[in-house]
Design an enzyme around this catalytic site. Structure first.
Site, PDB file in Angstrom:
ATOM      1  NE  ARG A 102      -3.878   0.585   1.908  1.00 58.17           N
ATOM      2  CZ  ARG A 102      -5.099   0.630   2.429  1.00 58.17           C
ATOM      3  NH1 ARG A 102      -5.326   1.352   3.519  1.00 58.17           N
ATOM      4  NH2 ARG A 102      -6.090  -0.048   1.885  1.00 58.17           N
ATOM      5  CG  HIS A 129      -8.401  -0.031  -2.831  1.00 59.45           C
ATOM      6  ND1 HIS A 129      -7.629  -1.140  -2.497  1.00 59.45           N
ATOM      7  CD2 HIS A 129      -9.056   0.319  -1.695  1.00 59.45           C
ATOM      8  CE1 HIS A 129      -7.827  -1.422  -1.230  1.00 59.45           C
ATOM      9  NE2 HIS A 129      -8.683  -0.559  -0.710  1.00 59.45           N
ATOM     10  CD  GLN A 132     -12.930  -1.930  -0.849  1.00 48.44           C
ATOM     11  OE1 GLN A 132     -12.080  -1.778   0.010  1.00 48.44           O
ATOM     12  NE2 GLN A 132     -14.097  -2.490  -0.594  1.00 48.44           N
ATOM     13  CG  ASP A 218     -13.584   6.097  -0.943  1.00 41.66           C
ATOM     14  OD1 ASP A 218     -13.611   6.009   0.310  1.00 41.66           O
ATOM     15  OD2 ASP A 218     -12.550   5.926  -1.608  1.00 41.66           O
ATOM     16  CB  CYS A 258     -13.979   0.954   0.036  1.00 41.35           C
ATOM     17  SG  CYS A 258     -13.368   2.639   0.236  1.00 41.35           S
ATOM     18  NE  ARG A 286     -10.294  -5.457   0.475  1.00 45.37           N
ATOM     19  CZ  ARG A 286      -9.547  -4.451   0.951  1.00 45.37           C
ATOM     20  NH1 ARG A 286     -10.115  -3.426   1.554  1.00 45.37           N
ATOM     21  NH2 ARG A 286      -8.224  -4.430   0.786  1.00 45.37           N
TER      22      ARG A 286
HETATM   23  N1  NVA Z   1      -9.994   6.446  -1.362  1.00 47.22           N
HETATM   24  C1  NVA Z   1      -9.600   6.087  -0.020  1.00 47.22           C
HETATM   25  C2  NVA Z   1      -9.802   4.631   0.202  1.00 47.22           C
HETATM   26  C3  NVA Z   1      -9.443   4.137   1.567  1.00 47.22           C
HETATM   27  C4  NVA Z   1      -9.623   2.667   1.733  1.00 47.22           C
HETATM   28  C5  NVA Z   1      -8.152   6.475   0.209  1.00 47.22           C
HETATM   29  O1  NVA Z   1      -7.332   6.296  -0.715  1.00 47.22           O
HETATM   30  O2  NVA Z   1      -7.835   6.992   1.281  1.00 47.22           O
HETATM   31  N1   CP Z   2     -11.237  -0.333   2.446  1.00 46.47           N
HETATM   32  C1   CP Z   2      -9.974  -0.374   2.881  1.00 46.47           C
HETATM   33  O1   CP Z   2      -9.018  -0.612   2.116  1.00 46.47           O
HETATM   34  O2   CP Z   2      -9.832  -0.178   4.221  1.00 46.47           O
HETATM   35  P1   CP Z   2      -8.466   0.044   5.037  1.00 46.47           P
HETATM   36  O3   CP Z   2      -7.926   1.395   4.647  1.00 46.47           O
HETATM   37  O4   CP Z   2      -8.879  -0.034   6.466  1.00 46.47           O
HETATM   38  O5   CP Z   2      -7.496  -1.044   4.660  1.00 46.47           O
END
Ligand code: NVA
Ligand code: CP
Length: 304
Positions: A102, A129, A132, A218, A258, A286
């Site tokens: 990540r 992502h 997801q 989101d 998500c 997930r």
């Molecule tokens: N769009 C959000 C998703 C978090 C799971 C982010 O990138 O922070």
């Molecule tokens: N939806 C998701 O990826 O959640 P986290 O940021 O908690 O991993």
């Protein structure tokens, strides 16, 4: 070697295999049956941003499949002190069987994968992502039988999750209707699209949701963009999924997010905690979808 850096790295037949495999793996888990095909395999998880679901689902998933998972973050590793991504990839991938990352720019994960000896999974970047959307589509299939020909309405920011929905629509043949405030529109090239045939942009969110099978949204401010938070709160004010929007969508529409969510911003409490919401199934899935993904990347298609 197969990586999963963006959704379109997998073709339709592989995705369909993964959805059916996710169901088998989930049913087995619900029956408390041990299934440990990944004994002696190790997953390394590298987090440059925070996470609850992604970390937990990969770590628990790997343990349940009989393997081990190791958590690394930027702060406690040499990655935070400027060790080149290419060097880290060479070293880390000699000590494990699978890597999940990540991070920020997609370019970082691409550079890592180019120097990795083992498959690399995108656990979220600024652009995408993919894990997801694997879980989200699996959830939709569980509830509605199939994704083909369905309509998904995306309300809010055209972010990493939105881009991934758009890629998935091209491969699995469904429609995505996107409504964003002016200035936050989808950038087809950044989303990695071949055409605009599977998506339509709407200025009015109430029009975008009409008749949709799924309404999804989101956060207004994704990780890494916190400096824009106040400006975004003002810009996105009318892009909140509330009861009026779900009524405009119709009773057939499911709601997904998500998570983590901000009640009162991108979604009202009434909607996310209401009867059309499937967010807890979505979050649980997930685990099952990523177990299928890890099994596939390490063992290929399993014949049982
Ligand atoms: N769009 C959000 C998703 C978090 C799971 C982010 O990138 O922070
Ligand atoms: N939806 C998701 O990826 O959640 P986290 O940021 O908690 O991993």
């Amino acid at each position: 070697m197969q990586h999963f850096l963006q959704f379109k790295d997998l073709d339709r037949s592989t995705l369909e295999y993964l959805f059916s495999r996710s169901r088998i793996i989930k049913e087995r888990f619900k029956r408390y049956e041990r299934y440990m095909p990944l004994q002696d395999r190790t997953l390394v998880m590298i987090f440059e941003k925070q996470s609850t679901r992604t970390r937990l689902s990969f770590e628990a998933g790997m343990h349940q499949l009989g393997g081990a998972a190791i958590y690394l973050n930027t702060r406690d590793t040499q990655l935070g002190r400027g060790e080149p991504v290419e060097d880290a990839a060479q070293v880390i991938s000699r000590m494990c069987d699978l890597v999940m990352i990540r991070t920020y720019e997609q370019e970082i994960i691409k550079r890592f994968a180019a120097h990795s000896r083992v498959p690399v999974i995108n656990g979220l970047t600024n652009e995408y992502h993919p894990c997801q959307i694997l879980a989200d589509i699996f959830t939709l299939i569980e509830h509605r039988g199939s994704i083909e020909g369905k309509t998904v309405a995306w309300i809010g920011d055209s972010n990493n999750v939105c881009n991934t929905w758009l890629q998935a629509a091209e491969i699995l043949n469904f429609q995505v209707r996107v409504s964003t405030p002016p200035g936050y529109e989808v950038e087809p090239e950044r989303a990695g699209l071949h055409s605009t045939g599977h998506f339509e942009a709407f200025g009015d969110p109430l029009e975008a949701v009409r008749g949709a099978d799924l309404v999804t949204t989101d956060v207004w401010t994704s990780m890494g963009f916190e400096a824009e938070n106040e400006a975004r709160k003002r810009a996105f004010e009318h892009w909140s999924v509330d009861a009026e929007m779900m009524a405009a969508a119709g009773p057939q529409a499911m709601f997904m997010h998500c998570l983590p969510a901000h009640r009162g911003e991108e979604v009202s409490a009434e909607v996310i905690d209401g009867p059309q919401s499937v967010v807890w199934d979505e979050a649980e899935n997930r685990l099952h979808a990523q177990k299928a993904l890890m099994e596939f990347l390490l063992l290929g298609r399993v014949q049982e």
